[in-house]
Design a protein around this motif. Structure first.
Motif, PDB file in Angstrom:
ATOM      1  N   ASN A   1      -2.851  -3.306  -0.431  1.00 37.02           N
ATOM      2  CA  ASN A   1      -2.720  -2.956  -1.971  1.00 37.02           C
ATOM      3  C   ASN A   1      -3.840  -2.793  -2.341  1.00 37.02           C
ATOM      4  OD1 ASN A   1      -1.201  -3.217  -4.296  1.00 37.02           O
ATOM      5  ND2 ASN A   1      -2.796  -4.662  -4.684  1.00 37.02           N
TER       6      ASN A   1
ATOM      7  N   GLU B   1      -5.258   0.861  -1.171  1.00 36.16           N
ATOM      8  CA  GLU B   1      -4.628   1.831  -1.575  1.00 36.16           C
ATOM      9  C   GLU B   1      -4.722   2.139  -3.311  1.00 36.16           C
ATOM     10  OE1 GLU B   1      -0.905   1.861   1.471  1.00 36.16           O
ATOM     11  OE2 GLU B   1      -0.567   1.047  -0.403  1.00 36.16           O
ATOM     12  N   ASN B   2      -4.567   0.922  -3.864  1.00 39.90           N
ATOM     13  CA  ASN B   2      -4.489   1.215  -5.549  1.00 39.90           C
ATOM     14  C   ASN B   2      -5.731   1.112  -6.226  1.00 39.90           C
ATOM     15  OD1 ASN B   2      -1.628   1.321  -5.661  1.00 39.90           O
ATOM     16  ND2 ASN B   2      -1.743  -0.784  -4.914  1.00 39.90           N
ATOM     17  N   PHE B   3      -6.744   0.687  -5.360  1.00 45.50           N
ATOM     18  CA  PHE B   3      -8.139   0.389  -6.228  1.00 45.50           C
ATOM     19  C   PHE B   3      -9.486   0.910  -5.536  1.00 45.50           C
ATOM     20  CE2 PHE B   3      -5.378  -3.416  -7.328  1.00 45.50           C
ATOM     21  CZ  PHE B   3      -5.791  -3.310  -9.024  1.00 45.50           C
TER      22      PHE B   3
ATOM     23  N   ARG C   1      -3.778   6.994  -1.334  1.00 49.83           N
ATOM     24  CA  ARG C   1      -3.249   6.054  -0.590  1.00 49.83           C
ATOM     25  C   ARG C   1      -2.788   6.054   0.872  1.00 49.83           C
ATOM     26  NH1 ARG C   1       0.647   3.051  -3.818  1.00 49.83           N
ATOM     27  NH2 ARG C   1       1.087   2.001  -2.237  1.00 49.83           N
TER      28      ARG C   1
END
Length: 286
Positions: free
Chosen positions: A171, A174-176, A181
């Protein structure tokens, strides 16, 4: 963590005053001055971060910094001077000539401090999103409230939940850390997990999360004389492109290049390694 590095590279160790540093280099070495690669900070960081870029170059040295990867993990509260000092000691051990130092994020900021304080050790700098996370007096990196991350036991629980299970690591990548992603691979997740699960790995990571390692890079920038190239991910979070422009504009005599890579987060070198390798090749040729 040798299994996460490409064939043809082996692992070596050298001693610093803070402990043993593990590093990776070609199994067939030469007497030429190596290019030195240093990873960024964050749960599970290690020299693996550069493993898609450094195979293009010869010779290289890619280090696990103290508290990360296969290097020593002293149980201590880390400060910026710990890393500036240990990196300086490491460079003196692995080369008798000034090196091109390649570093990312907070370690890129440490590299600038090192070049200012020990210019005899650094021939040039190639940096990805360098930031002290408190640059120009603006705190950019804190993600967890201080009263939570400073609570004993709770801080370790947060580290365990956030850095040592695959769903949380996926997570965060992928998101930060990534802009796309789909570029995150199982190998990346496993490399981060193996580093994060080392005994005492939480000490360095929590020093970073608490902000103990943050500093204002701005006062060091006018003092920089080492030729420097900076690469910035267009979608970098926490430290955005505008910060990069401000850093580069502070000292254009030393910071001679500033590149923005589209569709990239803060780990440009792991997300788009071919672009970073090409830019580094151009920098070395110039």
């Amino acid at each position: 963590m040798l299994r996460f590095h490409p064939p043809g590279f082996g692992q070596k160790f050298t001693q610093t005053s803070l402990g043993t540093i593990a590093y990776y280099t070609q199994t067939q070495t030469t007497d030429e001055t190596p290019i030195v690669f240093l990873h960024s900070f964050g749960g599970g960081s290690s020299a693996y971060e550069w493993s898609k870029v450094y195979p293009v170059f010869d010779p290289i040295v890619a280090a696990d910094l103290i508290g990360w990867g296969d290097s020593s993990h002293p149980a201590r509260d880390y400060k910026p001077d710990d890393y500036v000092m240990s990196i300086a000691e490491f460079l003196k051990k692995i080369s008798d000539q000034p090196v091109t130092l390649v570093a990312a994020s907070l370690t890129g900021a440490f590299a600038i401090r090192l070049a200012v304080q020990h210019p005899e050790l650094v021939r040039s700098l190639f940096l990805i999103c360098p930031s002290g996370f408190d640059d120009f007096g603006q705190n950019a990196g804190r993600r967890i409230p201080l009263d939570i991350i400073n609570t004993p036991i709770l801080d370790r629980i947060i580290y365990t939940i956030g850095a040592t299970n695959d769903l949380a690591v996926r997570n965060f990548l992928e998101n930060f850390l990534f802009a796309n992603r789909d570029r995150v691979t199982p190998e990346m997740i496993n490399a981060y997990l193996e580093s994060a699960r080392k005994p005492n790995a939480d000490y360095a990571a929590l020093s970073f999360l608490r902000g103990d390692l943050y500093f204002d890079l701005a006062p060091y920038l006018p003092q920089l004389k080492t030729p420097t190239s900076i690469v910035w991910g267009a979608q970098a979070q926490f430290t955005d492109v505008q910060l990069g422009r401000e850093i580069a504009a502070t000292n254009p005599d030393a910071i001679r290049e500033f590149h923005i890579v589209p569709e990239s987060g803060v780990l440009v070198h792991l997300e788009q390694p071919a672009i970073v390798a090409r830019l580094l090749l151009q920098w070395l040729r110039n």
